[in-house]
Write a protein that holds these residues in place. Structure first.
Motif, PDB file in Angstrom:
ATOM      1  N   LEU A 116       0.825  -1.196   0.000  1.00 61.06           N
ATOM      2  CA  LEU A 116       0.000   0.000   0.000  1.00 61.06           C
ATOM      3  C   LEU A 116       0.861   1.249   0.000  1.00 61.06           C
ATOM      4  O   LEU A 116       0.563   2.223  -0.712  1.00 61.06           O
ATOM      5  N   ASP A 117       1.928   1.258   0.782  1.00 63.39           N
ATOM      6  CA  ASP A 117       2.844   2.404   0.781  1.00 63.39           C
ATOM      7  C   ASP A 117       3.422   2.638  -0.608  1.00 63.39           C
ATOM      8  O   ASP A 117       3.501   3.783  -1.086  1.00 63.39           O
ATOM      9  N   ASP A 118       3.828   1.556  -1.274  1.00 69.19           N
ATOM     10  CA  ASP A 118       4.384   1.680  -2.626  1.00 69.19           C
ATOM     11  C   ASP A 118       3.340   2.229  -3.599  1.00 69.19           C
ATOM     12  O   ASP A 118       3.648   3.084  -4.441  1.00 69.19           O
ATOM     13  N   ALA A 119       2.101   1.740  -3.492  1.00 71.72           N
ATOM     14  CA  ALA A 119       1.038   2.175  -4.399  1.00 71.72           C
ATOM     15  C   ALA A 119       0.713   3.658  -4.195  1.00 71.72           C
ATOM     16  O   ALA A 119       0.509   4.400  -5.168  1.00 71.72           O
ATOM     17  N   ILE A 120       0.667   4.085  -2.944  1.00 74.48           N
ATOM     18  CA  ILE A 120       0.376   5.489  -2.651  1.00 74.48           C
ATOM     19  C   ILE A 120       1.509   6.380  -3.146  1.00 74.48           C
ATOM     20  O   ILE A 120       1.270   7.432  -3.754  1.00 74.48           O
ATOM     21  N   ASP A 121       2.751   5.967  -2.929  1.00 68.96           N
ATOM     22  CA  ASP A 121       3.892   6.746  -3.413  1.00 68.96           C
ATOM     23  C   ASP A 121       3.881   6.840  -4.938  1.00 68.96           C
ATOM     24  O   ASP A 121       4.182   7.903  -5.506  1.00 68.96           O
ATOM     25  N   ALA A 122       3.517   5.757  -5.611  1.00 75.50           N
ATOM     26  CA  ALA A 122       3.494   5.744  -7.072  1.00 75.50           C
ATOM     27  C   ALA A 122       2.448   6.690  -7.636  1.00 75.50           C
ATOM     28  O   ALA A 122       2.564   7.160  -8.776  1.00 75.50           O
ATOM     29  N   HIS A 174      -1.949   5.403 -17.228  1.00 71.62           N
ATOM     30  CA  HIS A 174      -1.835   6.323 -16.097  1.00 71.62           C
ATOM     31  C   HIS A 174      -1.189   7.640 -16.522  1.00 71.62           C
ATOM     32  O   HIS A 174      -0.222   7.645 -17.289  1.00 71.62           O
ATOM     33  N   GLU A 175      -1.740   8.736 -16.019  1.00 63.59           N
ATOM     34  CA  GLU A 175      -1.180  10.063 -16.274  1.00 63.59           C
ATOM     35  C   GLU A 175      -1.161  10.854 -14.972  1.00 63.59           C
ATOM     36  O   GLU A 175      -1.952  10.598 -14.057  1.00 63.59           O
ATOM     37  N   SER A 176      -0.259  11.813 -14.898  1.00 66.25           N
ATOM     38  CA  SER A 176      -0.141  12.666 -13.713  1.00 66.25           C
ATOM     39  C   SER A 176      -0.892  13.972 -13.931  1.00 66.25           C
ATOM     40  O   SER A 176      -0.698  14.647 -14.951  1.00 66.25           O
ATOM     41  N   PHE A 177      -1.754  14.312 -12.981  1.00 67.67           N
ATOM     42  CA  PHE A 177      -2.514  15.563 -13.013  1.00 67.67           C
ATOM     43  C   PHE A 177      -2.293  16.274 -11.686  1.00 67.67           C
ATOM     44  O   PHE A 177      -2.703  15.762 -10.635  1.00 67.67           O
ATOM     45  N   ASN A 178      -1.634  17.417 -11.719  1.00 70.06           N
ATOM     46  CA  ASN A 178      -1.364  18.178 -10.497  1.00 70.06           C
ATOM     47  C   ASN A 178      -0.687  17.319  -9.425  1.00 70.06           C
ATOM     48  O   ASN A 178      -0.972  17.439  -8.233  1.00 70.06           O
ATOM     49  N   GLY A 179       0.193  16.433  -9.876  1.00 71.92           N
ATOM     50  CA  GLY A 179       0.954  15.625  -8.939  1.00 71.92           C
ATOM     51  C   GLY A 179       0.281  14.343  -8.508  1.00 71.92           C
ATOM     52  O   GLY A 179       0.866  13.578  -7.729  1.00 71.92           O
ATOM     53  N   ILE A 180      -0.923  14.062  -8.996  1.00 69.34           N
ATOM     54  CA  ILE A 180      -1.643  12.820  -8.670  1.00 69.34           C
ATOM     55  C   ILE A 180      -1.732  11.959  -9.926  1.00 69.34           C
ATOM     56  O   ILE A 180      -2.184  12.425 -10.977  1.00 69.34           O
ATOM     57  N   VAL A 181      -1.305  10.714  -9.819  1.00 64.45           N
ATOM     58  CA  VAL A 181      -1.300   9.800 -10.961  1.00 64.45           C
ATOM     59  C   VAL A 181      -2.616   9.015 -10.994  1.00 64.45           C
ATOM     60  O   VAL A 181      -2.999   8.391  -9.999  1.00 64.45           O
TER      61      VAL A 181
END
Length: 235
Positions: free
Chosen positions: A4-10, A195-202
């Motif tokens: 979960l930590d890895d997924a949130i960081d990603a 997956h794309e990044s929008f305002n720092g959220i993927v």
């Protein structure tokens, strides 16, 4: 938990997510569940605005751009574009019709369904970090030539979701690629990618929902739900 930590960081990190409160999406939602209910184009090319912290989404431009629909745990509304409330469903529930009518035939049920779906979809994996969500890491899964890690999540009664227990799959980059759970009497697999990044959220911008057979095989057609996010803003 490491996965979960890895997924949130990603996906941008918990600190970034917690600094946000709102999202705006430009998206289309369709698929066989919608066309079979007579709503093939109801959610094509719409805007969805909502809270990252509480379950609420407002869709603008449904019904060919003529109406808006709002989802919140205590009420579903259909409104004209000038804000006039046309229909209301107080205290909605996941008890969809079982009298032979299609579960999404009523536009209020359709807004409820899309509101739950889009909010939970957009807030994962951060949603899994809530203290009232119980998670357990499962053995890895082979998906074609890839090894995906998995989490089983048990959601609390106070969180509206299609199934209290769901299994989430993450690829080698810790990005969410699949979710399995029961939906409207069937077992389904939601696949997500691009997956794309929008305002720092993927965010995964493409999502397809397919039926799972009892032995676990994925049925390629029909595509039950088809989601495409064209753009997203977090603030």
């Amino acid at each position: 938990m490491a996965l979960l930590d890895d997924a949130i960081d990603a996906c941008g990190g918990l600190a970034r997510w917690n600094s946000l409160s709102r999202f705006t999406l430009h998206l289309s939602v369709g698929g066989a569940l919608f066309s079979d209910a007579g709503h093939a184009r109801e959610f094509k090319d719409v805007t969805a605005e909502g809270s990252t912290r509480t379950q609420s989404v407002r869709f603008t431009g449904i019904t060919g751009g003529e109406r808006s629909g709002a989802f919140a745990p205590d009420a579903i509304t259909i409104e004209s574009l000038d804000g006039q409330v046309l229909r209301t469903w107080r205290n909605p529930s996941l008890a969809f019709p079982t009298n032979g009518t299609h579960a999404l035939a009523d536009e209020l049920h359709l807004v409820f369904f899309c509101g739950v779906q889009i909010w939970n979809y957009l807030t994962t994996p951060f949603l899994l970090a809530r203290p009232d969500v119980a998670i357990e890491e499962l053995p890895p899964w082979q998906e074609n030539s890839e090894t995906w890690r998995r989490l089983r999540a048990q959601f609390p009664p106070g969180l509206i979701s299609f199934a209290s227990e769901q299994v989430f799959y993450f690829d080698g980059s810790a990005l969410q690629r699949r979710t399995d759970h029961d939906l409207l009497g069937a077992r389904v697999a939601h696949y997500s990618w691009a997956h794309e990044s929008f305002n720092g959220i993927v965010v995964p911008t493409l999502r397809r929902t397919l039926t799972l057979q009892p032995e676990g095989a994925v049925v390629a057609k029909p595509v039950l739900i088809d989601v495409e996010i064209f753009d997203a803003v977090f603030e």
